[in-house]
Design an enzyme around this catalytic site. Structure first.
Site, PDB file in Angstrom:
ATOM      1  N   LEU A  62       0.851  -1.184   0.000  1.00 59.49           N
ATOM      2  CA  LEU A  62       0.000   0.000   0.000  1.00 59.49           C
ATOM      3  C   LEU A  62       0.888   1.236   0.000  1.00 59.49           C
ATOM      4  CD1 LEU A  62      -2.702  -0.865   2.715  1.00 59.49           C
ATOM      5  CD2 LEU A  62      -2.954  -1.002   0.235  1.00 59.49           C
ATOM      6  N   ASP A  63       0.373   2.331  -0.557  1.00 57.01           N
ATOM      7  CA  ASP A  63       1.082   3.603  -0.470  1.00 57.01           C
ATOM      8  C   ASP A  63       1.297   3.972   0.996  1.00 57.01           C
ATOM      9  OD1 ASP A  63       0.844   3.749  -3.220  1.00 57.01           O
ATOM     10  OD2 ASP A  63      -0.836   5.162  -3.166  1.00 57.01           O
ATOM     11  N   ARG A  64       2.348   4.715   1.245  1.00 56.85           N
ATOM     12  CA  ARG A  64       2.646   5.145   2.612  1.00 56.85           C
ATOM     13  C   ARG A  64       1.467   5.874   3.250  1.00 56.85           C
ATOM     14  NH1 ARG A  64       8.084   8.617   4.202  1.00 56.85           N
ATOM     15  NH2 ARG A  64       7.693   8.779   6.434  1.00 56.85           N
ATOM     16  N   ARG A 166      -6.010   6.855  -6.525  1.00 52.21           N
ATOM     17  CA  ARG A 166      -5.717   8.280  -6.388  1.00 52.21           C
ATOM     18  C   ARG A 166      -5.701   8.965  -7.751  1.00 52.21           C
ATOM     19  NH1 ARG A 166      -0.394   8.057  -2.667  1.00 52.21           N
ATOM     20  NH2 ARG A 166      -0.460  10.319  -3.032  1.00 52.21           N
TER      21      ARG A 166
END
Length: 247
Positions: A62-64, A166
């Site tokens: 997952l993205d930070r 996103r």
């Protein structure tokens, strides 16, 4: 995870057996060392190794800035089995997001090719299904508008491109709140100033997959954190367990 005072707190384990772990990753915690996260002070895989011990392998990422369900295998074989499911698009991923505006239609599919993490690389097909679960209009002036509209979305990426949800939300002009790379700085500031919300509002809510050893069908859910819960209450939106009924 590590708080501002430097004290280490345990990661929330959603599921554990001798083949698999599932963790509810906090927003702001990087998965592992990489050129994309720079000099982060803590990494999920290192914290988890210190917490549970043994051999651990990330099955996906997952993205930070994104929170939610992360699968971690206890062996290379289990990691490979999970990896085949992700590559074969056999894993059903459901995210929750708060976005600017009210997307129309209320449910649909965003079909827009995206590059990989290099940003300028070749574009590859990418599809995200979404459903608008709830809306709110808040009486706060911003720009030429005296009121601002926001929506709660459920998003299901059919592919797994870099920052897909996103980028797709930005593509349809409804960026995710708190997204500093692809979002709107004015609306991000509004949420900080008026709602004390300092995180990106994207959460990997559920994962449905086959157990890597037994093949049993599994579905895991990551609870929403305090920032999410405060917004759900303030905006009069349904609580997480009931959101599953909105198809």
């Amino acid at each position: 995870m590590t708080d501002a005072a430097g004290a280490q707190r345990a990661l929330e384990i959603l599921y554990a057996d001798d083949a698999l772990l599932a963790v509810n990753k906090p927003a702001g915690l990087a998965m592992h060392r990489s050129r994309l996260v720079g000099a982060a002070g803590a990494f999920l895989i290192d914290l988890l190794r210190a917490q549970v011990g043994g051999s651990l392998h990330l099955a996906h990422r997952l993205d930070r800035a994104t929170s939610g369900v992360v699968l971690v295998a206890r062996s290379a074989e289990a990691a490979a089995a999970l990896g085949r499911q992700f590559m074969g698009r056999d894993v059903r991923k459901r995210y929750l997001a708060v976005v600017r505006g009210w997307p129309e239609p209320a449910a649909g599919t965003i079909d827009y090719a995206l590059p990989d993490s290099r940003e300028h690389g070749p574009r590859k097909e990418a599809r995200t299904r979404y459903a608008r679960l709830a809306t709110v209009e808040v009486p706060i002036a911003l720009g030429r508008y005296p009121q601002q509209r926001y929506a709660l979305l459920r998003a299901e990426p059919e592919s797994g491109r870099f920052r897909q949800i996103r980028k797709h939300c930005t593509h349809i002009h409804h960026p995710v709140i708190g997204d500093s790379q692809h979002g709107r700085g004015d609306h991000n500031r509004l949420f900080k100033q008026h709602f004390a919300c300092y995180r990106m509002l994207l959460h990997a809510w559920t994962l449905a997959f086959a157990h890597p050893r037994t093949g049993a069908a599994m579905e895991l859910e990551a609870p929403l954190d305090a920032a999410w819960q405060a917004l759900l209450q303030r905006f009069g939106w349904s609580s997480a367990p009931r959101l599953r009924d909105a198809e």
